[in-house]
Design an enzyme around this catalytic site. Sequence first.
Site, PDB file in Angstrom:
ATOM      1  N   MET A   1     -72.097 -34.904  -0.785  1.00  0.00           N
ATOM      2  CA  MET A   1     -72.839 -35.645   0.184  1.00  0.00           C
ATOM      3  C   MET A   1     -71.844 -36.576   0.840  1.00  0.00           C
ATOM      4  O   MET A   1     -71.060 -37.151   0.144  1.00  0.00           O
ATOM      5  CB  MET A   1     -73.905 -36.385  -0.593  1.00  0.00           C
ATOM      6  N   PRO A   2     -71.719 -36.666   2.078  1.00  0.00           N
ATOM      7  CA  PRO A   2     -72.667 -36.369   3.142  1.00  0.00           C
ATOM      8  C   PRO A   2     -72.816 -34.875   3.441  1.00  0.00           C
ATOM      9  O   PRO A   2     -71.962 -34.078   3.087  1.00  0.00           O
ATOM     10  CB  PRO A   2     -72.089 -37.082   4.365  1.00  0.00           C
TER      11      PRO A   2
END
Length: 129
Positions: A1-2
């Site tokens: 993540m992102p």
Amino acid sequence: MPLLKIDAIKGRTSAQIQQLLDATHQAMVEAFEVPERDRYQIFNEHEPSHMIIQDTGLGFERTDRVVVITAISRPRSVEMKQRFYALLVAALEEKCGIAATDVMVSVVTNRDDDWSFGMGRAQFLTGEL
């Protein structure tokens, strides 16, 4: 993540797409200080008539090499975002030959409860991440 979503006009080879994904990932790892294996990318190709990406009156022209990058992320500081933008355009220019004027970025922020990496659990909330 992102989670990085990259939209581009059709016409790149698989090798060129891989270079673009690698350069984008490296900029994100460095700017957002995330682990190397924290890699979630989706590359979407579009017909030229399906993307209209103008300059918002900034006075430059886009080419058919334009890319639009959406980074969906937990909150990041202003400094991290600005560093990401700068590292990203430098990497894409150097490794992919994409001009800085052909790179548009939007960072969309969400919260820990907005993520499930699998198994039907919100790993940021459960402490798994």
